[in-house]
Design a protein around this motif. Sequence first.
Motif, mmCIF file in Angstrom:
data_model
loop_
_atom_site.group_PDB
_atom_site.id
_atom_site.type_symbol
_atom_site.label_atom_id
_atom_site.label_comp_id
_atom_site.label_asym_id
_atom_site.label_seq_id
_atom_site.Cartn_x
_atom_site.Cartn_y
_atom_site.Cartn_z
ATOM 1 N N GLY A 1 -8.284 28.268 67.174
ATOM 2 C CA GLY A 1 -6.917 28.309 67.668
ATOM 3 C C GLY A 1 -6.021 29.378 67.094
ATOM 4 N N TYR A 2 -6.586 30.376 66.403
ATOM 5 C CA TYR A 2 -5.753 31.444 65.845
ATOM 6 C C TYR A 2 -5.266 32.412 66.921
ATOM 7 C CZ TYR A 2 -6.622 30.166 60.994
ATOM 8 O OH TYR A 2 -6.649 29.497 59.792
ATOM 9 N N PHE A 3 -6.025 32.549 67.979
ATOM 10 C CA PHE A 3 -5.628 33.357 69.132
ATOM 11 C C PHE A 3 -6.463 32.888 70.322
ATOM 12 C CE2 PHE A 3 -8.535 35.736 66.356
ATOM 13 C CZ PHE A 3 -9.634 35.924 67.181
ATOM 14 N N ASP B 1 -9.528 43.341 59.975
ATOM 15 C CA ASP B 1 -8.328 44.035 59.512
ATOM 16 C C ASP B 1 -7.233 42.996 59.295
ATOM 17 O OD1 ASP B 1 -5.966 45.507 59.197
ATOM 18 O OD2 ASP B 1 -6.653 47.107 60.522
ATOM 19 N N MET B 2 -6.868 42.748 58.046
ATOM 20 C CA MET B 2 -5.901 41.706 57.726
ATOM 21 C C MET B 2 -4.501 42.021 58.244
ATOM 22 S SD MET B 2 -5.506 42.408 53.619
ATOM 23 C CE MET B 2 -4.282 41.132 53.373
ATOM 24 N N LYS B 3 -4.239 43.281 58.581
ATOM 25 C CA LYS B 3 -2.927 43.645 59.114
ATOM 26 C C LYS B 3 -2.832 43.439 60.619
ATOM 27 C CE LYS B 3 -1.791 46.995 55.499
ATOM 28 N NZ LYS B 3 -1.386 48.415 55.212
ATOM 29 N N LEU B 4 -3.969 43.200 61.253
ATOM 30 C CA LEU B 4 -3.985 43.045 62.704
ATOM 31 C C LEU B 4 -4.290 41.615 63.156
ATOM 32 C CD1 LEU B 4 -5.964 46.213 63.951
ATOM 33 C CD2 LEU B 4 -3.514 45.767 64.157
ATOM 34 N N THR B 5 -5.236 40.966 62.499
ATOM 35 C CA THR B 5 -5.818 39.749 63.053
ATOM 36 C C THR B 5 -5.329 38.504 62.331
ATOM 37 O OG1 THR B 5 -7.807 41.067 63.450
ATOM 38 C CG2 THR B 5 -7.975 38.688 63.764
ATOM 39 N N PRO B 6 -4.728 37.566 63.043
ATOM 40 C CA PRO B 6 -4.322 36.305 62.412
ATOM 41 C C PRO B 6 -5.523 35.577 61.842
ATOM 42 C CG PRO B 6 -3.405 36.507 64.635
ATOM 43 C CD PRO B 6 -4.392 37.617 64.473
ATOM 44 N N GLY B 7 -5.376 35.088 60.614
ATOM 45 C CA GLY B 7 -6.445 34.344 59.979
ATOM 46 C C GLY B 7 -7.375 35.159 59.111
ATOM 47 N N VAL B 8 -7.238 36.478 59.123
ATOM 48 C CA VAL B 8 -8.073 37.338 58.283
ATOM 49 C C VAL B 8 -7.347 37.577 56.958
ATOM 50 C CG1 VAL B 8 -9.096 39.633 58.013
ATOM 51 C CG2 VAL B 8 -9.256 38.429 60.211
ATOM 52 N N ASP B 9 -7.964 37.182 55.854
ATOM 53 C CA ASP B 9 -7.326 37.260 54.541
ATOM 54 C C ASP B 9 -7.626 38.546 53.783
ATOM 55 O OD1 ASP B 9 -5.966 34.743 54.545
ATOM 56 O OD2 ASP B 9 -7.880 33.751 54.204
ATOM 57 N N SER B 10 -8.611 39.315 54.231
ATOM 58 C CA SER B 10 -8.938 40.566 53.549
ATOM 59 C C SER B 10 -9.641 41.496 54.521
ATOM 60 C CB SER B 10 -9.842 40.298 52.339
ATOM 61 O OG SER B 10 -10.181 41.493 51.665
ATOM 62 N N SER B 11 -9.245 42.757 54.530
ATOM 63 C CA SER B 11 -9.944 43.766 55.328
ATOM 64 C C SER B 11 -11.268 44.094 54.644
ATOM 65 C CB SER B 11 -9.095 45.032 55.447
ATOM 66 O OG SER B 11 -7.849 44.746 56.056
ATOM 67 N N THR B 12 -12.346 44.097 55.428
ATOM 68 C CA THR B 12 -13.666 44.351 54.852
ATOM 69 C C THR B 12 -14.487 45.233 55.787
ATOM 70 O OG1 THR B 12 -14.519 42.307 55.845
ATOM 71 C CG2 THR B 12 -13.756 42.177 53.568
ATOM 72 N N GLY B 13 -15.606 45.678 55.306
ATOM 73 C CA GLY B 13 -16.474 46.544 56.087
ATOM 74 C C GLY B 13 -17.316 47.428 55.197
ATOM 75 N N SER B 14 -16.730 47.923 54.114
ATOM 76 C CA SER B 14 -17.498 48.659 53.128
ATOM 77 C C SER B 14 -18.200 47.632 52.253
ATOM 78 C CB SER B 14 -16.583 49.556 52.288
ATOM 79 O OG SER B 14 -17.324 50.325 51.379
ATOM 80 N N LEU B 15 -19.510 47.516 52.398
ATOM 81 C CA LEU B 15 -20.236 46.395 51.801
ATOM 82 C C LEU B 15 -20.116 46.370 50.280
ATOM 83 C CD1 LEU B 15 -23.463 46.369 53.991
ATOM 84 C CD2 LEU B 15 -21.510 44.817 54.097
ATOM 85 N N GLY B 16 -20.021 45.154 49.757
ATOM 86 C CA GLY B 16 -20.008 44.950 48.316
ATOM 87 C C GLY B 16 -18.654 44.652 47.725
ATOM 88 N N GLN B 17 -17.585 44.779 48.497
ATOM 89 C CA GLN B 17 -16.250 44.667 47.926
ATOM 90 C C GLN B 17 -15.632 43.279 48.035
ATOM 91 O OE1 GLN B 17 -13.845 47.795 49.625
ATOM 92 N NE2 GLN B 17 -15.102 49.412 48.720
#
Length: 298
Positions: A87-89, A109-125
């Motif tokens: 139900g976030y969108f 992308d935490m600045k775009l998507t409701p419910g995302v707490d951290s931007s990720t993609g570069s593995l390991g972080q």
Amino acid sequence: MIPRTERAVDELADIAQQGRLHVLETVASSGAGHIGGPMSAMDLLVALYFHQLRIDPERPDDPDRDRFILSKGHCAIGLYSVLAMRGYFPEEELTTFDHGDSRLQGHPDMKLTPGVDSSTGSLGQGLSAGSGMALAAKRRGLDFHTWVMLGDGELQEGMVWETIVCAPRYGLDNLTAIIDLNGLQQFGWDMADADRFDRSEPMGHIDLPAVLRGFGWEVLDIDGHDPQQIVTAYQEAESRRGSGGRPTAIIARTRKGNGVSYTQGTFTWHNGVPTEEQLDLARRELLGTQSTTTEVQA
């Protein structure tokens, strides 16, 4: 404190099947995306969002909410599918996945998507970010739990192990790492006779539970496709929050691409775009819907 929405355990498997279909249909619609990892992680994600996490889709930034970080950010479509079902969108927004003006980009992308707490993609972080959130909660007296999902191939990143060493030292019993141990990665690290690389996950060749316990973590080893085992492990991790000073690692043994005959157990569907015929077969296998298609080439 935000209450949990504890959906019955016997409903979770059906929700996960719908989530897997969302993954396949969305990737087919967008023409690109990852499939194997989101489908291996789907049961784990559904149990988190429909049974365990203290969250409120109407208040995605509530300071008392539990935090979740998808460290293996290339599996974003799996997370988006669950966020939409929770139900976030609107679920219809999934059709915009990976479009230039979409809130649902190829990595979270935490600045775009409701419910995302951290931007990720570069593995390991992701685990490092999660440990920071958990430490902040401790220092500020906040009562939330931080959960981080990692891929097994991602464990090759040195930054992960720096955090594994540090988290027990800081007493982060409010931190839980979920390791999606599906045993396959897109590219391997060792030349092999049968293929360009040995794509098996290298941590699968060691006693990972013993290693993590040696660094000071509580370890739970489960079937990552069994809703009851998943829910029980989450509840046990939650029960340790605030006592003992040891973070928890849940080793979830899964199958890459789980749920559909032509995607599961193979690295070739790490990413890819299903055809209409393949989608039709997936609908029948995941939801039991009828079809006129009789033969599909995977």
